[in-house]
Motif scaffolding. Structure first.
Motif, PDB file in Angstrom:
ATOM      1  N   ASN A 353     -11.852 -11.427   1.415  1.00  0.00           N
ATOM      2  CA  ASN A 353     -10.551 -11.004   0.904  1.00  0.00           C
ATOM      3  C   ASN A 353     -10.531  -9.517   0.557  1.00  0.00           C
ATOM      4  N   THR A 354     -11.292  -8.718   1.326  1.00  0.00           N
ATOM      5  CA  THR A 354     -11.319  -7.265   1.106  1.00  0.00           C
ATOM      6  C   THR A 354     -11.028  -6.521   2.405  1.00  0.00           C
ATOM      7  N   SER A 565      -6.683   4.879  -0.765  1.00  0.00           N
ATOM      8  CA  SER A 565      -5.609   5.679  -1.354  1.00  0.00           C
ATOM      9  C   SER A 565      -4.343   5.516  -0.515  1.00  0.00           C
ATOM     10  N   PRO A 566      -3.170   5.811  -1.101  1.00  0.00           N
ATOM     11  CA  PRO A 566      -1.921   5.647  -0.333  1.00  0.00           C
ATOM     12  C   PRO A 566      -1.905   6.457   0.959  1.00  0.00           C
ATOM     13  N   GLU A 567      -2.630   7.585   1.003  1.00  0.00           N
ATOM     14  CA  GLU A 567      -2.579   8.478   2.170  1.00  0.00           C
ATOM     15  C   GLU A 567      -3.642   8.160   3.228  1.00  0.00           C
ATOM     16  N   ASP A 580      -3.009   2.146  -0.200  1.00  0.00           N
ATOM     17  CA  ASP A 580      -2.508   1.985  -1.572  1.00  0.00           C
ATOM     18  C   ASP A 580      -3.008   0.676  -2.171  1.00  0.00           C
ATOM     19  N   ASP A 581      -4.321   0.528  -2.238  1.00  0.00           N
ATOM     20  CA  ASP A 581      -4.909  -0.742  -2.638  1.00  0.00           C
ATOM     21  C   ASP A 581      -6.205  -0.497  -3.405  1.00  0.00           C
ATOM     22  N   LEU A 618      -0.620  -4.465 -11.318  1.00  0.00           N
ATOM     23  CA  LEU A 618      -1.501  -5.567 -10.962  1.00  0.00           C
ATOM     24  C   LEU A 618      -0.737  -6.499 -10.027  1.00  0.00           C
ATOM     25  N   ASN A 619      -1.095  -6.490  -8.760  1.00  0.00           N
ATOM     26  CA  ASN A 619      -0.302  -7.192  -7.742  1.00  0.00           C
ATOM     27  C   ASN A 619      -0.826  -8.569  -7.396  1.00  0.00           C
TER      28      ASN A 619
END
Length: 899
Positions: A353-354, A565-567, A580-581, A618-619
């Motif tokens: 799950n990664t 990162s988001p970028e 973004d995780d 926290l998603n």
């Protein structure tokens, strides 16, 4: 968020210090079960001493073991059971002898069997590993991390693999040239092997010691025995080898192999009336060259010019409604061989799950399908290439005697153009630019292989892009560092990676990347990201850090954290699903070490995950427990359960706001009967259900494998799945400047069936068939818009359109939101029926070692059906109806010159 990161790092560092305090030992001590009592046993390294011979004294490779030269060395033996009951006497014994001369290594095996008529001699293709077999692993650098593996079955089928990462990677694409024969007699069966030294890598030391291991499979009892004992709870493989002594004055042999080939390809397909490019057939002839050049005994240069991969099996059919790309494994031989050297996974973990498929280098980007397509006017036709040829590629790879793993790959793919015909006038439009791909990888072993540090660098550079391809990046670069340190006899480890990416392109290209589903900078309410339409570059980072224990006893664990990162953007030459995780993961496992009357082995696992984005939200929180069982009758079963009490998605609304997903319960369960039997069955099913019934999914696969004779094997595995989701994304629309996040309730059914037929005439001549019909129907109802995406109750998140507000005409839905009788917006009917049938029939003949003939017939039928038609009826009417599949007939001949 900052405090959370500090807490995670602090917990991992504390665990690391506690593990280090356990101390390190120079002699491995294994705690085992025997008659219900624990005991400690020191594992002693075994040694075998060989001797050199003159080339004219070499034994004849006939499997008989009658050559007098074998009497010059003693037998090595006293194998010990490894599975299922480690450190006990095996049911049958095995012994071997080893000789060498200036050019070759010779091995003789005697595999005792009191009932030779019951020896299983199943035939298969190379690397089939079917029936009874014996194997030798050679760590010719004695680096305790890599080895060369040679297997031979009682039926004479060869298997060869390159072993790396201390046994965690076994690369069966490695196909060296070597020779073997087997015989069955009253004592069991025998095998003789000749391995040219040019196929191995070793130093130029006058007196050498190699790592050595041998494994025997005793088929009837599904038992593995080893020459060098390895405790079942001791991690690693190559590091536990015994030793081969007596190797004197060996001269490293530089490898030189050249393999030219020619391919004749004929295609037939349904003619398209009026389309000058689709007349129903075409024929082409191509030629190319592969070469393998030993620059040193350590490092090899692989070259390919105009490579052809026509004999590769087609990808299985798949359809994804979540918008993310689907990962398909690499199957092309040039890229598969030594691929472990070039890869750097972004976040590998035992816990899963990664995004385990994410990788800095994904070789399928090289030679991908053209990414552009021309816009056609009425009456225009286009001839669009189906693939991008690789003009040439070079791969420099290997591992040196002082522990350096080296990989350098350079590839150039062709510019591809589509030809557009407008009433006889033709123009060309570029759909894929000339592109250069570069990958460099280095890794260094320390501490006798217990520690390594590595780095990677990739570059993708495209020629000047025309306006039609301005959405592509002009250049993309990525790189990274990875490391792993093991201690306490490799029971404990600390590992991780740090990666970065930098992409360049036009404002349009970078804007497209920012708004792609991988990033979604435009999403509402995400204050930590924002679309910048003037950007011409984007840089990001990612990484992984983990601590674990995988040896010495029943208990194992791994805990770590990973981020993107988001970028971060790797998809020019890598594979990345989303950015973004940030996520934390932990895995704890208990496994039995000894069999009992019921089980050969049992494992019980616990996992949990927590996921944040870079905005601090926290998603996801998810818990899992699962177990596997290997029963005494050699059946396998498994079962697992998940509970996700908290779920939010930044991606479900494709640029809309963060969406709450209802809590979920899910499961999986499988059963496999004994695969050694002539007829074996397997069953696997899984499902997930929201606690408020807002969605549920179920999938089941059940099939069988049947081997009526040693030469023939048939397997059939049908799969059926159903997906019911009340919030399936349809489109994002704007009505009077206000967004509408349009969703619907979907009822989706999917059926596929994988059919394989393998007929092995002899180990060098095989006939293989693979076919897969596939159909997926999706019907949408109850259309709605998301109005309060974070509402706790599902009913409060949406506004559903009633019968008086929505109507369907000519496959277009019209919505009247305010009831004034006028349509406020419209959208196309999203119902679908995707039908596909793919198959390959391959006749392969290795007429001399390394030289092959391929005859391939492949079919591909892809069409759209009626989504309202019953699933199997739609499959039958489309596949067996009037549609004509694309047929490809290919003949490929190769000849391997070895010097």
């Amino acid at each position: 968020m900052y405090k959370l990161r500090l807490l995670l790092l602090g917990l991992m560092f504390t665990a690391f210090l506690q593990a280090q305090d356990a101390g390190e030992s120079e002699v491995h001590v294994s705690t085992e079960e025997s008659s219900g009592e624990d005991r400690s046993v020191e594992v002693v390294k075994k040694k075998y001493t060989t001797t050199g011979i003159m080339p004219e004294e070499a034994p004849q490779i006939d499997g008989a073991l009658t050559d007098p030269i074998w009497d010059r060395v003693p037998w090595g033996g006293d194998y010990i059971e490894f599975q299922p009951d480690e450190n006990t006497a095996p049911s049958v014994q095995t012994k071997f002898k080893i000789l060498y001369d200036a050019k070759n290594l010779y091995l003789a095996f005697r595999c005792y069997d009191p009932e030779p008529e019951k020896i299983e001699r199943r035939l298969s293709r190379r690397d089939g590993f079917a029936g009874d077999w014996v194997e030798v692993n050679i760590d010719s650098y004695n680096d305790k991390r890599s080895a060369f593996s040679f297997s031979i079955t009682a039926a004479g089928v060869k298997g060869d693999e390159f072993v790396s990462n201390n046994g965690n990677n076994w690369d069966s694409s490695w196909n060296p040239i070597w020779y073997t024969k087997t015989k069955i007699d009253s004592e069991g069966w025998t095998a003789e092997i000749r391995i040219p030294l040019s196929q191995l890598k070793f130093s130029d030391a006058a007196d050498q010691v190699w790592g050595l291991q041998s494994t025997r499979r005793f088929f009837r009892e599904e038992e593995r025995s080893l020459w060098q004992r390895k405790p079942i709870d001791q991690p690693g493989w190559v590091s536990e080898f015994g030793e081969l002594h007596g190797l004197q004055n060996l001269e490293p042999q530089n490898q030189l192999e050249i393999q030219p080939y020619t391919v004749v390809r004929s295609r037939s397909f349904e003619a398209d009336q009026g389309n000058p490019f689709e007349d129903g057939s075409d024929l082409d002839l191509t030629a190319g060259l592969d070469a393998k050049i030993g620059i040193t005994n350590d490092l090899t240069l692989d070259l390919t010019v105009n490579p052809d991969f026509g004999q590769v099996e087609a990808d299985p059919s798949a359809i994804a409604l979540d918008g993310f790309q689907i990962f398909f494994r690499e199957q092309r031989p040039f890229f598969v061989e030594n691929k472990n050297i070039f890869e750097l996974p972004v976040s590998p973990s035992i816990a899963g799950n990664t995004f385990g498929s994410d990788n800095v280098f994904y070789s399928r980007r090289i030679g991908r399908n053209p990414q552009g397509s021309p816009d056609l006017n009425e009456g225009e036709y286009a001839d669009i290439p189906e693939s991008t040829p690789i003009l040439g590629a070079a791969k420099f790879s290997g591992k040196t005697q002082n522990g350096w793993s080296v990989g350098l790959l350079e590839s150039l793919t062709a510019r591809r153009t589509a030809t557009i015909d407008a009433n006889g006038e033709r123009t060309d439009e570029v759909v894929e630019p000339l592109t250069n791909y570069l990958v460099g990888r280095l890794q260094k072993d320390f501490n006798e292989g217990d520690t390594y540090i590595g780095t990677i660098f990739t570059a993708t550079n495209r020629e000047e892009l025309p306006a039609s391809l301005d959405f592509l990046h002009t250049a993309a670069y990525s790189g990274g560092l990875d490391f792993k340190h093991q201690w306490n006899n490799r029971d404990w480890y600390l590992g991780g990676s740090l990666i970065w990416s930098h992409i360049l392109g036009s404002e349009e290209a970078i804007l497209r990347t920012q708004e792609s589903i991988t990033h979604l900078f435009q999403r509402e309410g995400a204050s930590h990201v924002a679309v910048d339409p003037e950007r011409t570059s984007l840089s990001g980072t990612g990484g992984n850090l983990q601590l674990g224990k995988v040896g010495n006893g029943h208990w194992r664990f791994e805990s770590g954290a990973t981020w993107r990162s988001p970028e971060l953007e790797l998809n020019d030459i890598g594979f990345q699903r989303q950015a973004d995780d940030i996520r934390h993961y932990t895995w704890v496992a208990y496994q039995t070490l000894k069999p009992d009357e019921t089980f050969r082995r049992v494992g019980i696992n616990y996992n949990h995950w927590a996921v944040w984005d870079f905005g601090g939200y926290l998603n996801n929180i998810r818990f899992n427990t699962n177990s596997f069982q290997n029963w005494a009758n050699n059946w396998f079963t498994n079962i697992g359960f998940n509970y996700a009490p908290r779920q939010y998605s930044n991606f479900a609304l494709r640029g809309g706001p963060r969406l709450r997903i209802s809590p979920e319960l899910s499961f999986w369960n499988g059963l496999n009967t004994d695969s050694r039997k002539k007829l074996s069955f397997s069953f696997f099913h899984n499902g997930a259900k929201a606690t408020d019934n807002s969605y549920w999914r179920y999938s089941v696969e059940a099939g069988f494998s049947y081997q009526p004779t040693n030469a023939l094997q048939l397997s059939v595995f049908p799969n059926f799945s159903r997906n019911e989701d009340k919030l399936q994304f349809v489109d994002n629309l704007s009505v009077d400047g206000q967004p509408r996040y349009l969703n619907g309730s979907i009822s989706q059914e999917t059926f596929s069936m994988s059919l394989r037929l393998n007929y092995t005439i002899n180990p060098n001549l095989t006939i293989q068939y693979w076919g897969q019909p596939f159909i997926s129907n999706g019907l949408y109802t109850d259309f709605k818009t998301v109005t309060d995406p974070l509402a706790e109750r599902f009913e409060n998140r949406i506004r559903q359109y009633g019968p008086g507000e929505i109507s369907l005409s000519d496959e277009v839905y019209s919505v009247d939101e305010n009831g004034d009788g006028n349509s406020d917006f419209s959208f196309g009917n999203p119902d679908f029926s995707f039908v596909q049938f793919r198959s390959n029939l391959v006749i392969r003949w290795e007429y001399i070692p390394g030289s092959e003939l391929f005859l391939v017939w492949s079919q591909d039928l892809t069409t759209s059906g009626d989504p309202n038609e019953a699933l199997l009826g739609g499959l039958e009417s489309n596949i067996f109806g009037d549609a004509i599949p694309r047929n490809t007939l290919l003949l490929k001949a190769t000849y391997r010159f070895a010097f």
